[in-house]
Design an enzyme around this catalytic site. Structure first.
Site, PDB file in Angstrom:
ATOM      1  N   TYR A  52      34.126  25.078  27.990  1.00  0.00           N
ATOM      2  CA  TYR A  52      34.585  24.099  28.989  1.00  0.00           C
ATOM      3  C   TYR A  52      35.744  23.254  28.463  1.00  0.00           C
ATOM      4  O   TYR A  52      36.621  22.869  29.240  1.00  0.00           O
ATOM      5  CB  TYR A  52      33.416  23.229  29.485  1.00  0.00           C
ATOM      6  CG  TYR A  52      32.486  24.043  30.351  1.00  0.00           C
ATOM      7  CD1 TYR A  52      32.796  24.292  31.686  1.00  0.00           C
ATOM      8  CD2 TYR A  52      31.335  24.625  29.822  1.00  0.00           C
ATOM      9  CE1 TYR A  52      31.971  25.091  32.466  1.00  0.00           C
ATOM     10  CE2 TYR A  52      30.509  25.421  30.602  1.00  0.00           C
ATOM     11  CZ  TYR A  52      30.836  25.650  31.921  1.00  0.00           C
ATOM     12  OH  TYR A  52      30.034  26.453  32.700  1.00  0.00           O
ATOM     13  N   HIS A 108      30.182  22.094  43.022  1.00  0.00           N
ATOM     14  CA  HIS A 108      29.803  22.627  41.705  1.00  0.00           C
ATOM     15  C   HIS A 108      30.241  21.702  40.569  1.00  0.00           C
ATOM     16  O   HIS A 108      30.357  22.137  39.428  1.00  0.00           O
ATOM     17  CB  HIS A 108      30.399  24.024  41.502  1.00  0.00           C
ATOM     18  CG  HIS A 108      29.738  25.092  42.348  1.00  0.00           C
ATOM     19  ND1 HIS A 108      30.246  26.356  42.484  1.00  0.00           N
ATOM     20  CD2 HIS A 108      28.596  25.060  43.073  1.00  0.00           C
ATOM     21  CE1 HIS A 108      29.452  27.073  43.278  1.00  0.00           C
ATOM     22  NE2 HIS A 108      28.446  26.300  43.652  1.00  0.00           N
ATOM     23  N   CYS A 135      27.262   9.130  24.309  1.00  0.00           N
ATOM     24  CA  CYS A 135      27.355   8.623  25.685  1.00  0.00           C
ATOM     25  C   CYS A 135      27.907   7.194  25.634  1.00  0.00           C
ATOM     26  O   CYS A 135      27.431   6.374  24.842  1.00  0.00           O
ATOM     27  CB  CYS A 135      25.972   8.641  26.323  1.00  0.00           C
ATOM     28  SG  CYS A 135      25.929   7.848  27.946  1.00  0.00           S
ATOM     29  N   SER A 177      34.612  34.765  47.063  1.00  0.00           N
ATOM     30  CA  SER A 177      34.061  36.118  47.216  1.00  0.00           C
ATOM     31  C   SER A 177      32.812  36.129  48.091  1.00  0.00           C
ATOM     32  O   SER A 177      32.319  37.189  48.447  1.00  0.00           O
ATOM     33  CB  SER A 177      33.724  36.707  45.848  1.00  0.00           C
ATOM     34  OG  SER A 177      32.770  35.892  45.196  1.00  0.00           O
TER      35      SER A 177
HETATM   36  P1  OAD Z   1      35.181  34.741  42.766  1.00  0.00           P
HETATM   37  O1  OAD Z   1      35.909  35.188  41.557  1.00  0.00           O
HETATM   38  O2  OAD Z   1      33.807  35.254  42.989  1.00  0.00           O
HETATM   39  O3  OAD Z   1      36.034  35.099  44.076  1.00  0.00           O
HETATM   40  C1  OAD Z   1      37.386  34.752  44.178  1.00  0.00           C
HETATM   41  C2  OAD Z   1      37.899  35.261  45.507  1.00  0.00           C
HETATM   42  O4  OAD Z   1      39.257  34.851  45.636  1.00  0.00           O
HETATM   43  C3  OAD Z   1      37.881  36.804  45.635  1.00  0.00           C
HETATM   44  O5  OAD Z   1      37.331  37.164  46.901  1.00  0.00           O
HETATM   45  C4  OAD Z   1      39.365  37.186  45.550  1.00  0.00           C
HETATM   46  O6  OAD Z   1      39.675  38.311  46.379  1.00  0.00           O
HETATM   47  C5  OAD Z   1      40.030  35.928  46.105  1.00  0.00           C
HETATM   48  N1  OAD Z   1      41.395  35.727  45.589  1.00  0.00           N
HETATM   49  C6  OAD Z   1      41.905  36.036  44.371  1.00  0.00           C
HETATM   50  N2  OAD Z   1      43.198  35.695  44.298  1.00  0.00           N
HETATM   51  C7  OAD Z   1      43.521  35.161  45.493  1.00  0.00           C
HETATM   52  C8  OAD Z   1      44.736  34.634  46.054  1.00  0.00           C
HETATM   53  N3  OAD Z   1      45.867  34.557  45.356  1.00  0.00           N
HETATM   54  N4  OAD Z   1      44.698  34.189  47.333  1.00  0.00           N
HETATM   55  C9  OAD Z   1      43.559  34.248  48.073  1.00  0.00           C
HETATM   56  N5  OAD Z   1      42.406  34.732  47.606  1.00  0.00           N
HETATM   57  C10 OAD Z   1      42.373  35.181  46.326  1.00  0.00           C
HETATM   58  O7  OAD Z   1      35.215  33.149  42.752  1.00  0.00           O
HETATM   59  P2  OAD Z   1      34.428  32.110  43.667  1.00  0.00           P
HETATM   60  O8  OAD Z   1      34.119  32.684  44.997  1.00  0.00           O
HETATM   61  O9  OAD Z   1      35.165  30.844  43.590  1.00  0.00           O
HETATM   62  O10 OAD Z   1      30.203  28.961  40.120  1.00  0.00           O
HETATM   63  O11 OAD Z   1      33.082  31.981  42.844  1.00  0.00           O
HETATM   64  C11 OAD Z   1      32.083  31.145  43.331  1.00  0.00           C
HETATM   65  C12 OAD Z   1      31.335  30.543  42.174  1.00  0.00           C
HETATM   66  O12 OAD Z   1      30.936  31.570  41.268  1.00  0.00           O
HETATM   67  C13 OAD Z   1      32.160  29.614  41.298  1.00  0.00           C
HETATM   68  O13 OAD Z   1      32.214  28.300  41.801  1.00  0.00           O
HETATM   69  C14 OAD Z   1      31.450  29.679  39.997  1.00  0.00           C
HETATM   70  C15 OAD Z   1      31.247  31.151  39.912  1.00  0.00           C
HETATM   71  O14 OAD Z   1      30.261  31.611  39.084  1.00  0.00           O
HETATM   72  C16 OAD Z   1      29.572  28.515  39.022  1.00  0.00           C
HETATM   73  O15 OAD Z   1      30.027  28.633  37.888  1.00  0.00           O
HETATM   74  C17 OAD Z   1      28.268  27.822  39.325  1.00  0.00           C
END
Ligand code: OAD
Length: 233
Positions: A52, A108, A135, A177
């Site tokens: 992080y 998140h 802390c 996604s």
């Molecule tokens: P993902 O990596 O699962 O999905 C990213 C999405 O963005 C995919 O559907 C890609 O097709 C799309 N994408 C990529 N580049 C893009 C662009 N230039 N323009 C538009 N779309 C684009 O990421 P998240 O859906 O954000 O949680 O993941 C959800 C959660 O899973 C995150 O918040 C995180 C992760 O694990 C935790 O860590 C709790």
């Protein structure tokens, strides 16, 4: 118009922030069990801090892009017309607020905040964390963690989000996604109310079939175009 927008890492991808599940995404390079679960933190806190800390430092090198900026225009444009707007993001980066979004919930958590597991206090935090960090409130050491939601933990602001969806007349999902719940289920809550649901993503998401309308392409292109259309209409 009462609008709820959900964003995921795809909205920040063109700023240079990695997505998670794309082929070179975060979870292709790191084991989420090690760095994004309470069990991983208990087993090796220094490893989790390094992960992080690096992501937090990276934020200083990236900037909001035209998709973040378009959502700010949407918020102020709707306010001028007496509408309601809530931006819910799964992203832990600060690009929406740096672009100027005001009505924003980080479901998140946030990379630039730290929380003490002893006293529960959360505060803005830009320095690296380590097991030696004390802390600022209760002075406990070894119990500071990034204020982000890990797998197995409950996302924050769920009541506020549910209330906004229950009043919305349009739901929009951008750059996610659709594979992580509860965020992936918001479209189902919206559909139960028979309101239009729009997906803006690079490609169809896992729950693309739940949406009533979709635009596919890069967020920096399709989001500003869609915002212009929405504000005109
Ligand atoms: P993902 O990596 O699962 O999905 C990213 C999405 O963005 C995919 O559907 C890609 O097709 C799309 N994408 C990529 N580049 C893009 C662009 N230039 N323009 C538009 N779309 C684009 O990421 P998240 O859906 O954000 O949680 O993941 C959800 C959660 O899973 C995150 O918040 C995180 C992760 O694990 C935790 O860590 C709790």
């Amino acid at each position: 118009m009462r609008l709820v927008v959900l964003t995921g890492s795809g909205v920040s991808a063109e700023s240079g922030v990695s997505t998670f599940r794309d082929k070179d995404g975060v979870w292709a390079r790191h084991d989420w069990r090690e760095v994004a679960t309470p069990e991983g933190f208990a087993a090796d806190p220094e490893h989790v801090h390094e992960f992080y800390n690096a992501r937090g430092r990276r934020l200083a090198t990236v900037l909001p892009n035209p998709a973040h900026e378009a959502l700010v225009r949407l918020e102020s444009g709707l306010a001028a017309k007496g509408g309601a707007f809530l931006l819910v993001t799964q992203n832990v980066d600060d690009l929406h607020e740096r672009a100027g979004s005001k009505s924003l919930l980080h479901m998140h958590g946030e990379l630039l905040r730290a929380r003490c597991e002893a006293c529960g206090a959360s505060r803005p935090w830009t320095d690296d964390l380590s097991t030696a960090t004390a802390c600022l409130g209760c002075a406990s050491r070894g119990l500071m963690r990034p204020d982000v939601v890990w797998f197995g933990e409950t996302p924050v602001f769920m009541e506020e989000i549910a209330a906004a969806i229950s009043r919305a007349d349009l739901f929009v999902s951008i750059g996610t996604s659709g594979s992580v719940y509860p965020a992936a289920g918001f479209v189902n809550e919206a559909r139960l109310r028979h309101i239009p649901c729009v997906e803006l993503n690079l490609e169809p998401s896992e729950n693309a079939h739940c949406f009533t309308d979709a635009r596919y392409g890069k967020a920096t292109e399709i989001v500003p175009r869609w915002v212009d259309e929405t504000l005109r209409g």
